[in-house]
Scaffold this active site. Sequence first.
Site, PDB file in Angstrom:
ATOM      1  N   VAL A  26       0.799  -1.220   0.000  1.00 37.12           N
ATOM      2  CA  VAL A  26       0.000   0.000   0.000  1.00 37.12           C
ATOM      3  C   VAL A  26       0.837   1.279   0.000  1.00 37.12           C
ATOM      4  O   VAL A  26       0.282   2.374  -0.004  1.00 37.12           O
ATOM      5  CB  VAL A  26      -0.995   0.027   1.176  1.00 37.12           C
ATOM      6  N   ASN A  63      -4.403   0.378   9.430  1.00 33.28           N
ATOM      7  CA  ASN A  63      -3.530  -0.012  10.535  1.00 33.28           C
ATOM      8  C   ASN A  63      -2.114  -0.284  10.043  1.00 33.28           C
ATOM      9  O   ASN A  63      -1.324  -0.911  10.727  1.00 33.28           O
ATOM     10  CB  ASN A  63      -4.106  -1.258  11.231  1.00 33.28           C
ATOM     11  N   TYR A  91       8.360   9.004  12.339  1.00 33.01           N
ATOM     12  CA  TYR A  91       7.144   8.259  12.673  1.00 33.01           C
ATOM     13  C   TYR A  91       6.115   9.187  13.300  1.00 33.01           C
ATOM     14  O   TYR A  91       4.943   9.213  12.903  1.00 33.01           O
ATOM     15  CB  TYR A  91       7.488   7.120  13.635  1.00 33.01           C
ATOM     16  N   LYS A 106       2.460  10.360  11.783  1.00 36.16           N
ATOM     17  CA  LYS A 106       1.209  10.105  12.505  1.00 36.16           C
ATOM     18  C   LYS A 106       0.461  11.407  12.798  1.00 36.16           C
ATOM     19  O   LYS A 106      -0.775  11.423  12.801  1.00 36.16           O
ATOM     20  CB  LYS A 106       1.499   9.352  13.811  1.00 36.16           C
TER      21      LYS A 106
END
Length: 226
Positions: A50, A76, A143, A147
């Site tokens: 993805v 997820n 990260y 997010k």
Amino acid sequence: MGIGRALVLALAEDGLDVAVHYRDSREEAERVVGEAEGFGVRAIALQADVTDPEKARGLVDAAAAQLGRLDVLINNVGNYHRGPLDTLDDKTWHAMFASNLHATFYTCQQAVPIMRALGGGRIINIGYAGAEYLKARPTIAPYQIAKTGVILYSKALARTEAETSITVNVISPGVMENSVTKPLDTVPSGRLGRLSELVAAARYLLSDEAAYITGVTIEVAGGWNL
């Protein structure tokens, strides 16, 4: 048990047909499919990288086509990196954004028109507790930034789709029972989060009672990173 498996089995237990996405772990995905089928629903496993926009879009289309509709999308996917900021390389930086933020964008953008045609839907994106507070986390900077982007994108999409009965929300886990690291001394509640608690948040956001809730972030974190 991981977060993805826990969510899939909860959806299946609640009577929803499910598509289990995997990139490399086909055997594990097929095991989850078998467990989901035990609840009497239809379950399929679909492979895709993805981080590739075309493959991500194809995954969404395949899920909708094979299951006959697409009412729920849960993102997820997301690699995790921890290390010194001064030695962070370009490849790792881009990989964090590709798997955590870009993949979420690709699948959501493809799912929305399908959900619109069905009269609505629910999107849940998995975040990271504390990402919305803009605190410095040098060892996980890419990260955390990715997010935070997921949260901001989710809010923008929620605002855009508010009139179409598509809700878009974020669930941000903290230090969970399946976390790679478990710094309990930094968790105000003094314990690990249970996957069942994260699942409960998802079930609520998917319920009829949450139809008026969109653009929010629910932290399942015991006060961590506040």
